[in-house]
Write a protein that holds these residues in place. Structure first.
Motif, PDB file in Angstrom:
ATOM      1  N   VAL A   1      -1.960  17.649  43.378  1.00 42.16           N
ATOM      2  CA  VAL A   1      -2.888  17.550  42.465  1.00 42.16           C
ATOM      3  C   VAL A   1      -2.266  16.484  41.488  1.00 42.16           C
ATOM      4  O   VAL A   1      -2.974  15.799  40.729  1.00 42.16           O
ATOM      5  CB  VAL A   1      -3.131  19.112  41.740  1.00 42.16           C
ATOM      6  N   ALA A   2      -0.988  16.796  41.025  1.00 39.38           N
ATOM      7  CA  ALA A   2      -0.282  15.991  40.153  1.00 39.38           C
ATOM      8  C   ALA A   2      -0.394  14.607  40.557  1.00 39.38           C
ATOM      9  O   ALA A   2      -0.693  13.587  39.475  1.00 39.38           O
ATOM     10  CB  ALA A   2       1.112  16.321  39.862  1.00 39.38           C
ATOM     11  N   THR A   3      -0.409  14.301  41.890  1.00 43.02           N
ATOM     12  CA  THR A   3      -0.271  12.916  42.275  1.00 43.02           C
ATOM     13  C   THR A   3      -1.582  12.246  42.468  1.00 43.02           C
ATOM     14  O   THR A   3      -1.876  11.211  41.952  1.00 43.02           O
ATOM     15  CB  THR A   3       0.249  12.945  43.906  1.00 43.02           C
ATOM     16  N   LEU A   4      -2.646  13.220  42.550  1.00 39.87           N
ATOM     17  CA  LEU A   4      -4.272  12.521  42.508  1.00 39.87           C
ATOM     18  C   LEU A   4      -4.319  12.326  41.048  1.00 39.87           C
ATOM     19  O   LEU A   4      -5.167  11.383  41.001  1.00 39.87           O
ATOM     20  CB  LEU A   4      -4.958  13.831  43.240  1.00 39.87           C
ATOM     21  N   LEU A   5      -4.023  13.201  40.268  1.00 42.87           N
ATOM     22  CA  LEU A   5      -4.463  12.930  38.848  1.00 42.87           C
ATOM     23  C   LEU A   5      -3.477  11.580  38.474  1.00 42.87           C
ATOM     24  O   LEU A   5      -4.203  10.705  38.048  1.00 42.87           O
ATOM     25  CB  LEU A   5      -3.998  14.007  38.122  1.00 42.87           C
ATOM     26  N   ASN A   6      -2.321  11.620  38.710  1.00 36.35           N
ATOM     27  CA  ASN A   6      -1.549  10.572  38.182  1.00 36.35           C
ATOM     28  C   ASN A   6      -1.730   8.920  38.788  1.00 36.35           C
ATOM     29  O   ASN A   6      -2.233   8.169  38.021  1.00 36.35           O
ATOM     30  CB  ASN A   6       0.013  10.828  38.382  1.00 36.35           C
ATOM     31  N   HIS A   7      -1.836   9.096  39.984  1.00 32.92           N
ATOM     32  CA  HIS A   7      -2.122   8.024  40.688  1.00 32.92           C
ATOM     33  C   HIS A   7      -3.526   7.300  40.651  1.00 32.92           C
ATOM     34  O   HIS A   7      -3.940   6.280  40.523  1.00 32.92           O
ATOM     35  CB  HIS A   7      -1.771   7.941  42.294  1.00 32.92           C
ATOM     36  N   GLY A   8      -4.326   8.440  40.443  1.00 37.74           N
ATOM     37  CA  GLY A   8      -5.794   8.262  40.203  1.00 37.74           C
ATOM     38  C   GLY A   8      -5.986   7.440  38.840  1.00 37.74           C
ATOM     39  O   GLY A   8      -6.639   6.416  38.851  1.00 37.74           O
ATOM     40  N   LEU A   9      -5.124   7.956  37.700  1.00 36.80           N
ATOM     41  CA  LEU A   9      -5.251   7.260  36.545  1.00 36.80           C
ATOM     42  C   LEU A   9      -4.751   6.019  36.657  1.00 36.80           C
ATOM     43  O   LEU A   9      -5.113   4.881  35.954  1.00 36.80           O
ATOM     44  CB  LEU A   9      -4.484   8.196  35.409  1.00 36.80           C
ATOM     45  N   ALA A  10      -3.531   5.775  37.422  1.00 33.56           N
ATOM     46  CA  ALA A  10      -2.884   4.393  37.529  1.00 33.56           C
ATOM     47  C   ALA A  10      -3.969   3.391  38.250  1.00 33.56           C
ATOM     48  O   ALA A  10      -3.882   2.232  37.803  1.00 33.56           O
ATOM     49  CB  ALA A  10      -1.614   4.524  38.474  1.00 33.56           C
ATOM     50  N   ALA A  11      -4.608   3.798  39.505  1.00 29.85           N
ATOM     51  CA  ALA A  11      -5.231   2.998  40.031  1.00 29.85           C
ATOM     52  C   ALA A  11      -6.378   2.617  39.358  1.00 29.85           C
ATOM     53  O   ALA A  11      -6.894   1.366  39.393  1.00 29.85           O
ATOM     54  CB  ALA A  11      -5.804   3.681  41.267  1.00 29.85           C
ATOM     55  N   TRP A  12      -7.074   3.450  38.545  1.00 26.95           N
ATOM     56  CA  TRP A  12      -8.246   3.148  37.730  1.00 26.95           C
ATOM     57  C   TRP A  12      -8.006   2.419  36.493  1.00 26.95           C
ATOM     58  O   TRP A  12      -8.763   1.553  36.046  1.00 26.95           O
ATOM     59  CB  TRP A  12      -9.182   4.498  37.382  1.00 26.95           C
TER      60      TRP A  12
ATOM     61  N   PHE B   1       3.117  26.699  40.752  1.00 27.77           N
ATOM     62  CA  PHE B   1       2.241  25.418  40.950  1.00 27.77           C
ATOM     63  C   PHE B   1       2.106  24.973  39.554  1.00 27.77           C
ATOM     64  O   PHE B   1       1.857  23.618  39.346  1.00 27.77           O
ATOM     65  CB  PHE B   1       0.842  26.291  41.118  1.00 27.77           C
ATOM     66  N   LEU B   2       1.988  25.466  38.414  1.00 26.84           N
ATOM     67  CA  LEU B   2       1.821  24.919  37.090  1.00 26.84           C
ATOM     68  C   LEU B   2       3.309  24.100  36.637  1.00 26.84           C
ATOM     69  O   LEU B   2       3.127  23.032  36.044  1.00 26.84           O
ATOM     70  CB  LEU B   2       1.572  25.797  35.986  1.00 26.84           C
ATOM     71  N   THR B   3       4.173  24.647  37.147  1.00 29.91           N
ATOM     72  CA  THR B   3       5.506  23.835  36.729  1.00 29.91           C
ATOM     73  C   THR B   3       5.628  22.610  37.627  1.00 29.91           C
ATOM     74  O   THR B   3       5.789  21.587  37.182  1.00 29.91           O
ATOM     75  CB  THR B   3       6.813  24.877  37.129  1.00 29.91           C
ATOM     76  N   THR B   4       5.025  22.650  38.821  1.00 31.49           N
ATOM     77  CA  THR B   4       5.114  21.460  39.894  1.00 31.49           C
ATOM     78  C   THR B   4       4.217  20.405  39.332  1.00 31.49           C
ATOM     79  O   THR B   4       4.432  19.392  39.225  1.00 31.49           O
ATOM     80  CB  THR B   4       4.863  21.774  41.129  1.00 31.49           C
ATOM     81  N   LEU B   5       2.876  21.096  38.974  1.00 31.80           N
ATOM     82  CA  LEU B   5       1.838  19.996  38.415  1.00 31.80           C
ATOM     83  C   LEU B   5       2.310  19.409  37.078  1.00 31.80           C
ATOM     84  O   LEU B   5       2.265  17.997  37.243  1.00 31.80           O
ATOM     85  CB  LEU B   5       0.696  20.969  38.035  1.00 31.80           C
ATOM     86  N   VAL B   6       2.705  20.109  36.279  1.00 28.85           N
ATOM     87  CA  VAL B   6       3.263  19.320  35.029  1.00 28.85           C
ATOM     88  C   VAL B   6       4.455  18.448  35.362  1.00 28.85           C
ATOM     89  O   VAL B   6       4.391  17.197  34.911  1.00 28.85           O
ATOM     90  CB  VAL B   6       3.510  20.341  33.975  1.00 28.85           C
ATOM     91  N   THR B   7       5.499  19.069  35.980  1.00 28.06           N
ATOM     92  CA  THR B   7       6.730  18.288  35.896  1.00 28.06           C
ATOM     93  C   THR B   7       6.641  16.862  36.872  1.00 28.06           C
ATOM     94  O   THR B   7       6.974  16.038  36.450  1.00 28.06           O
ATOM     95  CB  THR B   7       8.044  18.925  36.559  1.00 28.06           C
TER      96      THR B   7
END
Length: 185
Positions: A43-54, A101-107
């Motif tokens: 989830v973190a990567t989809l959000l982060n890399h999605g933002l980066a790609a767009w 989950f939340l710790t992994t997502l945020v960090t």
């Protein structure tokens, strides 16, 4: 297909030995919930890399370079201290599950800000002009590299005392923080 494969290979290779791979190992050692951690990474990567790609170059310019430098260094020092805090054996099943989950997502989301794989995602998004395919490819690359750390981490804890792994990881995060502070803006 070229966009997805190129993105996956570039990120998987660049993640080997990276701070987020180390973070994946530490999260596994802390929470011992490999699938929950992998879900957080996804989830973190989809959000982060999605933002980066767009968002492309915009994402890299969210703050002044000097401010970003100090924030990232501070995060590394915080991660170093956090790693040294021992786990509580009496944590409940549900709080541990959501905590992992939340710790992994945020960090992971924060650790990827300004990271080489995020910047590579920006470049790949510009090159292929296909943000969805690039995001899928870079996310697969992250899951491959960080999955090795998550699933290798479980066997590592059987051979090496957790105390030594924590100290070594803390020292590595301090080194990452010092490197960021000493690097030119």
């Amino acid at each position: 297909m070229e966009a997805a494969l190129s993105s996956m290979v570039m990120v998987a290779i660049s993640e080997m030995g990276d701070k987020t791979q180390l973070l994946a190992l530490i999260l596994m050692l802390r929470f011992r919930r490999p699938w929950t951690i992998m879900a957080g990474i996804l989830v973190a990567t989809l959000l982060n890399h999605g933002l980066a790609a767009w968002a492309g170059g915009w994402a890299a310019q969210l703050g002044a370079p000097t401010t970003l430098k100090y924030v990232l260094a501070g995060l590394f020092f915080v991660f170093a201290a956090w790693i040294l805090i021992p786990d509580k054996e009496d944590d409940s099943e549900s709080s541990s599950k959501y905590g992992a989950f939340l710790t992994t997502l945020v960090t992971f989301f924060l650790a990827e800000m300004g990271d080489k794989t995020q910047l590579a995602t920006v470049a790949l998004g510009a090159r292929f002009q296909s943000p969805v395919i690039v995001t899928i490819g870079t996310t697969c690359g992250m899951l491959i590299a960080d999955g090795l750390a998550v699933f290798f981490g479980e066997s590592l804890t059987k051979k090496i005392p957790l105390k030594y792994v924590r100290v070594a990881a803390a020292l590595l995060f301090v080194a990452f923080g010092a490197t960021v502070l000493l690097s030119p803006v």
